[in-house]
Design a protein around this motif. Structure first.
Motif, PDB file in Angstrom:
ATOM      1  N   LEU A 343       0.824  -1.207   0.000  1.00 41.31           N
ATOM      2  CA  LEU A 343       0.000   0.000   0.000  1.00 41.31           C
ATOM      3  C   LEU A 343       0.860   1.261   0.000  1.00 41.31           C
ATOM      4  CD1 LEU A 343      -2.747  -1.127   2.536  1.00 41.31           C
ATOM      5  CD2 LEU A 343      -2.940  -0.985   0.053  1.00 41.31           C
ATOM      6  N   GLY A 344       1.941   1.248   0.769  1.00 44.19           N
ATOM      7  CA  GLY A 344       2.834   2.402   0.783  1.00 44.19           C
ATOM      8  C   GLY A 344       3.488   2.634  -0.557  1.00 44.19           C
ATOM      9  N   SER A 345       3.827   1.559  -1.279  1.00 46.83           N
ATOM     10  CA  SER A 345       4.414   1.703  -2.610  1.00 46.83           C
ATOM     11  C   SER A 345       3.424   2.341  -3.576  1.00 46.83           C
ATOM     12  CB  SER A 345       4.851   0.340  -3.129  1.00 46.83           C
ATOM     13  OG  SER A 345       5.793  -0.259  -2.251  1.00 46.83           O
ATOM     14  N   LEU A 346       2.161   1.953  -3.470  1.00 48.13           N
ATOM     15  CA  LEU A 346       1.155   2.570  -4.326  1.00 48.13           C
ATOM     16  C   LEU A 346       1.040   4.063  -4.051  1.00 48.13           C
ATOM     17  CD1 LEU A 346      -1.621  -0.189  -4.216  1.00 48.13           C
ATOM     18  CD2 LEU A 346      -0.053   0.328  -6.098  1.00 48.13           C
ATOM     19  N   MET A 347       1.082   4.442  -2.773  1.00 50.46           N
ATOM     20  CA  MET A 347       0.990   5.861  -2.428  1.00 50.46           C
ATOM     21  C   MET A 347       2.211   6.630  -2.921  1.00 50.46           C
ATOM     22  SD  MET A 347      -0.585   5.654   1.422  1.00 50.46           S
ATOM     23  CE  MET A 347      -0.561   7.429   1.549  1.00 50.46           C
ATOM     24  N   VAL A 348       3.383   6.028  -2.802  1.00 56.25           N
ATOM     25  CA  VAL A 348       4.598   6.699  -3.283  1.00 56.25           C
ATOM     26  C   VAL A 348       4.522   6.905  -4.790  1.00 56.25           C
ATOM     27  CG1 VAL A 348       7.085   6.406  -3.602  1.00 56.25           C
ATOM     28  CG2 VAL A 348       6.063   5.913  -1.390  1.00 56.25           C
ATOM     29  N   MET A 349       4.081   5.897  -5.518  1.00 55.10           N
ATOM     30  CA  MET A 349       3.982   6.034  -6.972  1.00 55.10           C
ATOM     31  C   MET A 349       2.943   7.088  -7.358  1.00 55.10           C
ATOM     32  SD  MET A 349       4.447   2.180  -8.506  1.00 55.10           S
ATOM     33  CE  MET A 349       3.304   1.369  -7.397  1.00 55.10           C
ATOM     34  N   TRP A 350       1.804   7.120  -6.625  1.00 55.58           N
ATOM     35  CA  TRP A 350       0.812   8.163  -6.920  1.00 55.58           C
ATOM     36  C   TRP A 350       1.383   9.555  -6.671  1.00 55.58           C
ATOM     37  CZ3 TRP A 350      -1.002  12.035  -3.860  1.00 55.58           C
ATOM     38  CH2 TRP A 350      -2.041  12.808  -4.403  1.00 55.58           C
ATOM     39  N   PHE A 351       2.142   9.718  -5.566  1.00 54.33           N
ATOM     40  CA  PHE A 351       2.703  11.036  -5.232  1.00 54.33           C
ATOM     41  C   PHE A 351       3.689  11.476  -6.313  1.00 54.33           C
ATOM     42  CE2 PHE A 351       5.968  13.654  -3.207  1.00 54.33           C
ATOM     43  CZ  PHE A 351       5.199  14.663  -2.654  1.00 54.33           C
ATOM     44  N   VAL A 352       4.528  10.572  -6.768  1.00 53.18           N
ATOM     45  CA  VAL A 352       5.524  10.923  -7.780  1.00 53.18           C
ATOM     46  C   VAL A 352       4.839  11.276  -9.098  1.00 53.18           C
ATOM     47  CG1 VAL A 352       7.418  10.004  -9.164  1.00 53.18           C
ATOM     48  CG2 VAL A 352       7.367   9.591  -6.719  1.00 53.18           C
ATOM     49  N   MET A 353       3.876  10.473  -9.513  1.00 59.18           N
ATOM     50  CA  MET A 353       3.201  10.746 -10.786  1.00 59.18           C
ATOM     51  C   MET A 353       2.349  12.014 -10.710  1.00 59.18           C
ATOM     52  SD  MET A 353       2.085   6.925 -12.005  1.00 59.18           S
ATOM     53  CE  MET A 353       1.519   7.553 -13.570  1.00 59.18           C
ATOM     54  N   HIS A 354       1.775  12.286  -9.541  1.00 59.31           N
ATOM     55  CA  HIS A 354       0.911  13.461  -9.401  1.00 59.31           C
ATOM     56  C   HIS A 354       1.712  14.757  -9.412  1.00 59.31           C
ATOM     57  CE1 HIS A 354      -2.547  15.847  -8.181  1.00 59.31           C
ATOM     58  NE2 HIS A 354      -1.819  16.352  -7.186  1.00 59.31           N
ATOM     59  N   ASN A 355       2.939  14.746  -8.893  1.00 60.32           N
ATOM     60  CA  ASN A 355       3.697  15.988  -8.731  1.00 60.32           C
ATOM     61  C   ASN A 355       4.801  16.174  -9.758  1.00 60.32           C
ATOM     62  OD1 ASN A 355       2.819  17.313  -5.976  1.00 60.32           O
ATOM     63  ND2 ASN A 355       2.920  15.114  -5.578  1.00 60.32           N
ATOM     64  N   PHE A 356       5.408  15.089 -10.302  1.00 61.01           N
ATOM     65  CA  PHE A 356       6.615  15.251 -11.112  1.00 61.01           C
ATOM     66  C   PHE A 356       6.511  14.622 -12.496  1.00 61.01           C
ATOM     67  CE2 PHE A 356       7.947  14.831  -6.629  1.00 61.01           C
ATOM     68  CZ  PHE A 356       8.432  16.107  -6.425  1.00 61.01           C
ATOM     69  N   TRP A 357       5.523  13.785 -12.728  1.00 60.26           N
ATOM     70  CA  TRP A 357       5.549  12.983 -13.953  1.00 60.26           C
ATOM     71  C   TRP A 357       5.379  13.831 -15.209  1.00 60.26           C
ATOM     72  CZ3 TRP A 357       7.333   8.289 -13.996  1.00 60.26           C
ATOM     73  CH2 TRP A 357       7.159   7.492 -15.126  1.00 60.26           C
ATOM     74  N   ASP A 358       4.643  14.914 -15.139  1.00 61.79           N
ATOM     75  CA  ASP A 358       4.352  15.707 -16.326  1.00 61.79           C
ATOM     76  C   ASP A 358       5.364  16.817 -16.581  1.00 61.79           C
ATOM     77  OD1 ASP A 358       2.076  14.219 -16.753  1.00 61.79           O
ATOM     78  OD2 ASP A 358       0.826  15.516 -15.507  1.00 61.79           O
ATOM     79  N   LEU A 359       6.402  16.934 -15.719  1.00 60.93           N
ATOM     80  CA  LEU A 359       7.402  17.995 -15.892  1.00 60.93           C
ATOM     81  C   LEU A 359       8.426  17.565 -16.931  1.00 60.93           C
ATOM     82  CD1 LEU A 359       7.992  19.019 -12.169  1.00 60.93           C
ATOM     83  CD2 LEU A 359       6.538  20.142 -13.853  1.00 60.93           C
ATOM     84  N   ASN A 360       8.644  18.401 -17.910  1.00 62.63           N
ATOM     85  CA  ASN A 360       9.614  18.106 -18.976  1.00 62.63           C
ATOM     86  C   ASN A 360      10.952  18.762 -18.626  1.00 62.63           C
ATOM     87  OD1 ASN A 360      10.786  17.240 -21.299  1.00 62.63           O
ATOM     88  ND2 ASN A 360       9.819  18.795 -22.609  1.00 62.63           N
ATOM     89  N   ILE A 361      11.649  18.148 -17.690  1.00 63.62           N
ATOM     90  CA  ILE A 361      12.929  18.692 -17.186  1.00 63.62           C
ATOM     91  C   ILE A 361      13.975  17.588 -17.279  1.00 63.62           C
ATOM     92  CG2 ILE A 361      14.144  19.580 -15.159  1.00 63.62           C
ATOM     93  CD1 ILE A 361      11.549  20.811 -14.232  1.00 63.62           C
ATOM     94  N   TRP A 362      15.167  17.978 -17.707  1.00 59.38           N
ATOM     95  CA  TRP A 362      16.313  17.078 -17.719  1.00 59.38           C
ATOM     96  C   TRP A 362      17.210  17.419 -16.533  1.00 59.38           C
ATOM     97  CZ3 TRP A 362      18.020  13.197 -21.162  1.00 59.38           C
ATOM     98  CH2 TRP A 362      17.093  12.878 -22.151  1.00 59.38           C
ATOM     99  N   ILE A 363      17.488  16.451 -15.753  1.00 57.61           N
ATOM    100  CA  ILE A 363      18.284  16.673 -14.548  1.00 57.61           C
ATOM    101  C   ILE A 363      19.330  15.568 -14.450  1.00 57.61           C
ATOM    102  CG2 ILE A 363      16.601  15.417 -13.138  1.00 57.61           C
ATOM    103  CD1 ILE A 363      17.326  17.218 -10.827  1.00 57.61           C
ATOM    104  N   ALA A 364      20.553  15.970 -14.211  1.00 58.29           N
ATOM    105  CA  ALA A 364      21.680  15.033 -14.069  1.00 58.29           C
ATOM    106  C   ALA A 364      21.839  14.150 -15.298  1.00 58.29           C
ATOM    107  CB  ALA A 364      21.514  14.173 -12.816  1.00 58.29           C
ATOM    108  N   GLY A 365      21.616  14.743 -16.483  1.00 58.45           N
ATOM    109  CA  GLY A 365      21.826  14.007 -17.708  1.00 58.45           C
ATOM    110  C   GLY A 365      20.729  13.035 -18.077  1.00 58.45           C
TER     111      GLY A 365
END
Length: 1029
Positions: A343-365
């Motif tokens: 359940l915690g893994s599902l919440m972590v994946m939702w948090f990452v996709m909700h906040n960062f998935w749509d950002l078109n940024i290149w970081i650290a190559g």
């Protein structure tokens, strides 16, 4: 260093005071040479810094005093007082110095928090009650399972001062450094509360280890103090962290409007902290407390999910996750923990996709989506490891696999962040996204976690080996700027460390590694070093500022391979002499490649995978900057490398020249040819006719040295002729070199190409330089021969002494030994007495009587050549005779040339040569000053040069008595009257004071030293004789 020397001589008090005087003088030097005033721009701060350094220096002296065993034995009460003083004082300067160093590295912005952290660290190390190390077991008595207070190092007053320092010093430091903005914002006010209540919470936790023993002895009272004060402090810390950290830095992720956001964030943080604190203090022990703990976990999970914007429809998921986590802690149920992980893994994946998935940024190559995938996978692995580690022992391989995968992902993420820092999006190129201290922190935490799991038998030795290598390889990023350095270091560590980490069978005293395993590990090490060649190339290019040559790169690879094989030989094959010899040869080969950098027949460019390295090797910068330079032939370096390796192989008995005469012949000839060709090609390239003479000279020298050290049946008859040929070649080569060089230069140069005078000058300079090189070569050869002969004669005398002593022992104890030894031991003793080399002692004594004469001739020729070189190179330096005269210590007792010379007179030639050389050069200086100055007429008419010559001659003669007496004394060591050296001593004073020539002044100083030395030696002999009588 002086204190160590004095201590090794058993001067205990002298070593003790030497340490303290060293520290005192160092502190005085620091006071007068430091630039603290200019560094701080404030006199009070400079004074405080100086006092801090003085206090630290004093504590170093206290610690050094405790290392002396005699103080511990003779003054046990003083030792206890010094120990208490050390523990009571160290936390104050240590935290200040560590904070000072951290501020110098990362800045003063968060200095108060650095000081608070170091205060907590040193409070834990020194203020937790500890029993004195200097009390004996009889003195340390335990009553009822508790340690009496008298046995603690610190007393109540010391502990009270430590507590005050922990609670108030960071706060006062923050007030002093931020007094202008203390109440400028809510965050500034929160800093004040955090700097007090975080150490307060830390001390309450430390009280579970006895830190507040001086407050109360009642455990219930201490527990109530801990709970009540901890609750208040926890509330304050949580509220301040919300203001200072959560809403300040992570406000963009809070999806709930005010004032509901404050309520939910407080509920999440305070509830979570309260639950963690209650569980850590052991308060969750019955059904009611377990129910409250579970309810709190559910509420905290739901509130946290709502805060970060989790859909209300799915809020039961985090609540269920919290429930299962609480059930795991209360019931120790593994299925509950794995349900929480899912359940915690599902919440972590939702948090990452909700906040960062749509950002078109290149970081650290890499894109942000790729980075999110890596971080999510790492977080899930980190969540799963605690539950997997609790599985039965048969499934521990799952724990090892998860830990290794987590370590690999962490290394990859940190490598991208740290080594691809220049590929951020525009505007952030100069920002440090992943500082160096985070690399160090994650490494230390990973190694500590690995060790803890190993101690608890949760993972095996192979997993410990792999994890230790992976975590340690990250530290290479801090020193080498290469994008592949982490993986290269990991491979190298994985290849080098198995002999240290995997073979730990302490029950076996013999080799823990089989021979084939040793060869396999050595092969893996070599392949791993070869795999690291591009990183080695980049490191050498960074160090030298230019691309390294193939020889240099290959040499470093060989040296690294040899050094990496040291653990194999040292830990598992220390009994195998052949392994040590091979390792020494490998390391020596690498060092020779590094020093000589020979040309590699097959270039290494084709082995590089990096296009940048290939381009660097093909760069023409040298030609564009320096122009075309005629290359010097480098192939002779292979000859020198081969000669040195042959020598090492013979010394280490890899080549058995000691036992095979034919091999000895081939070895000596090969050595001579290699060295002769190398010297000819390197230093006498233009004189081709002389190459044969130089090669023959080196062959003769090699044959003489080898067969003198390992004689054969006929070598004693042939070696004098070899030495005679070597001596005869010296003047022939010396004279022929000048004639050949003059003819070659005159023959090759036309009349119109160069003026006659310039041509003569160039010819003379070339001849002079070549002859000087020849003189140096022959001086080295004769020095080597003299050393070898001296060594062999000393060995011969030692063997004769052993034989005579053995014969006397056998004759005197023949009857007793025959009866006391069993028959087998008696036979062994007889064989051992008769195995003394008959040839070495008897036949060499009869047929090798030429050795002292040869050694003396070689010594005298070496000394004479060195004098000539001194005149040619330095113009006759006065200091050179003091370095050249000890060559005459190689003279031997010889009835042919030096009659009556023995071991007793070995220092006589040195003293005589120094005196005669200085006297002769002083006479030459007088003559040169008078006659070569075109003032010869001044002597005839009584001019001023007459006075100069007479004065300095008289002063020179005044130095003779002391030198004559001392040289007679060195020859015979017969005692003279004590007044004789003292009477001649004043005669040297005028020569020291009023002479015009430096050599006469040196003779006068030597005369004074000789007179005093002769008097002191004679006096010591007299006193020794009286004691004997």
């Amino acid at each position: 260093m002086i204190s160590y020397i004095v201590d090794s001589l058993n001067f205990k008090t002298g070593a003790f005071f030497g340490v303290w005087f060293s520290l005192i003088f160092a502190q005085i030097a620091f006071f007068f040479t430091s630039s603290l005033t200019s560094s701080f721009n404030s006199l009070p701060l400079a004074i405080l810094a100086a006092l801090l350094c003085a206090h630290t220096n004093f504590l170093i002296g206290v610690w050094a005093s405790l290392q002396f065993k005699w103080i511990q034995i003779e003054n046990p009460s003083i030792v206890l007082a010094l120990e208490r003083l050390l523990f009571a004082c160290i936390p104050f300067p240590a935290s200040a110095l560590f904070t000072w160093a951290t501020i110098s590295a990362v800045g003063i912005h968060n200095a108060s928090y650095y000081l608070m952290s170091f205060n907590c660290l040193f409070y834990w190390l020194y203020s937790i009650p500890r029993v004195s190390s200097f009390k004996t077991k009889q003195e340390v008595k335990y009553h009822g399972g508790q340690v009496p207070e008298d046995n603690f190092i610190l007393g109540p007053l010391d502990s009270c001062f430590h507590t005050l320092n922990l609670l108030f010093f960071p706060l006062l430091f923050h007030i002093a450094s931020h007094y202008t903005i203390l109440f400028s914002s809510a965050a500034a006010v929160s800093d004040l509360f955090l700097l007090f209540f975080i150490p307060f919470l830390f001390q309450l936790y430390a009280s579970t280890r006895g830190a507040l023993w001086w407050v109360s002895k009642n455990a219930q009272h201490l527990h109530s103090i801990r709970v009540m004060n901890g609750a208040i402090a926890l509330i304050v810390v949580v509220i301040c962290l919300e203001i200072r950290v959560v809403f300040h830095s992570f406000g963009r992720y809070i999806q709930v409007p005010p004032p509901l956001n404050y309520l939910l964030v407080t509920t999440t943080m305070l509830g979570g902290a309260s639950a963690a604190g209650a569980y850590a203090l052991g308060m969750v022990s019955d059904a009611f407390s377990s129910l409250a703990f579970t309810f709190l976990a559910v509420v905290v999970s739901a509130a946290g999910a709502i805060v970060v914007g989790f859909p209300l429809v799915f809020v039961p998921l985090p609540s269920i996750a919290g429930f299962y986590l609480a059930r795991f802690f209360t019931k120790k149920s593994l299925p509950s923990y794995f349900a929480f992980v899912v359940l915690g893994s599902l919440m972590v994946m939702w948090f990452v996709m909700h906040n960062f998935w749509d950002l078109n940024i290149w970081i650290a190559g890499m894109s942000l989506k790729s980075f999110c995938k890596l971080v999510t996978a790492n977080v899930i692995l980190a969540m799963a490891v605690p539950g997997i580690a609790l599985l039965p022992a048969k499934l521990h391989f799952l724990t090892e696999a998860c830990l290794i995968a987590h370590a690999v992902l962490l290394c990859h993420i940190e490598n991208r962040f740290f080594n691809y820092s220049g590929i951020y999006y525009y505007g952030f190129e100069d920002d440090v996204m992943y500082p160096s201290y985070l690399v160090v922190v994650t490494t230390l935490v990973g190694v500590a976690l690995t060790r803890r799991l190993s101690v608890d038998h949760r993972i095996g030795s192979k997993a410990v080996w792999i994890l230790t290598c992976l975590y340690s390889s990250k530290l290479a990023m801090l020193f080498i700027t290469s994008k592949s350095v982490v993986w290269v270091s990991a491979i190298l560590l994985l290849a080098v460390s198995p002999p240290v980490l995997l073979y730990r069978d302490k029950s076996r005293t013999t080799s823990k590694m089989k021979v084939w395993q040793g060869y396999a590990h050595a092969g893996v090490v070599t392949l791993s070093v070869w795999f690291c060649r591009e990183t080695i190339f980049e490191a050498l290019q960074w160090w030298n500022g230019r691309s390294p040559s193939d020889g240099l790169l290959l040499g470093f690879c060989i040296v690294l391979s040899g050094l990496a094989c040291v653990p194999i030989v040292a830990l598992h094959f220390s009994h195998a002499l052949s392994a040590k010899r091979c390792l020494a040869l490998i390391v020596a080969t690498g060092l020779l490649f590094i020093l000589m950098q020979p040309p590699i027949p097959i270039p290494l460019t084709w082995t590089y995978r990096s296009d940048l390295i290939k381009a660097a090797r093909q760069s023409a910068d040298d030609i564009s900057i320096y122009g075309f330079v005629a290359p010097k032939p480098t192939w002779p370096a292979w000859l020198l490398i081969g000669a040195i390796l042959l020598t090492l192989a013979a010394v280490t008995s890899v080549i058995p020249i000691k036992y095979i005469v034919e091999l000895r012949v081939f070895y000596s000839i090969a050595m001579g040819i290699a060295l002769g060709v190398y010297i000819s090609a390197e230093y006498f390239l233009q004189a081709a006719v002389l190459h044969a003479l130089i090669v023959v000279t080196m062959v003769c020298a090699s044959v003489f040295v080898v067969f003198t050290h390992f004689p054969s049946a006929s070598s004693t008859k042939l070696l004098p002729w070899v030495f005679a040929l070597l001596v005869a070649l010296f003047p022939v080569t010396y004279l022929l070199e000048g004639q050949v060089r003059i003819k070659s230069i005159f023959g090759d140069s036309g009349v119109g190409e160069m003026g006659e005078e310039d041509k003569k000058l160039t010819t003379l300079l070339a001849v002079e330089g070549a002859r000087t090189s020849l003189l140096g070569l022959y001086a080295a050869i004769f020095m080597l021969i003299a050393l070898e002969v001296k060594y062999e004669l000393a060995s011969l005398l030692r063997e004769k002494a052993v034989e005579r002593g053995g014969m006397r022992h056998v004759q005197s104890g023949q009857s007793t030994s025959s009866s006391s030894y069993p028959p087998r031991m008696r036979f062994t003793q007889h064989r051992r007495a008769s195995t003394v080399s008959n040839f070495t002692i008897k036949r060499m004594a009869s047929e090798g009587a030429w050795m002292p004469a040869v050694g003396n001739v070689a010594t005298v020729m070496c000394f004479a050549i060195c004098l000539i070189l001194n005149v040619n190179l330095t113009g006759g330096s006065n200091r050179a005779i003091f370095f050249l005269a000890p060559i005459l210590l190689l003279l031997n007792q010889d009835s042919d040339f030096v009659a009556g010379f023995g071991d007793k007179q070995r220092y006589f030639p040195v003293a005589v040569v120094i005196s005669v050389y200085l006297a002769m050069t002083a006479l030459y200086s007088i003559w040169e000053e008078v006659w070569h100055g075109n003032a010869g007429w001044g002597l005839e008419i009584g001019g001023p040069d007459w006075f100069f010559a007479v004065k300095n001659l008289a002063l020179l003669i005044l130095t003779f008595p002391s030198h004559i007496l001392f040289n007679r004394f060195v020859w015979s060591y017969t005692k003279q009257t004590d007044s004789t050296p003292l009477i001649t001593l004043p005669l040297n004073l005028p020569s020291v004071i009023i002479t015009d020539i430096l050599k006469i002044r040196i003779l006068g100083l030597l005369g004074i030293i000789y007179s005093l030395a002769q008097y002191l030696i004679s006096r010591q002999q007299y006193l020794s004789g009286l004691k004997y009588i």
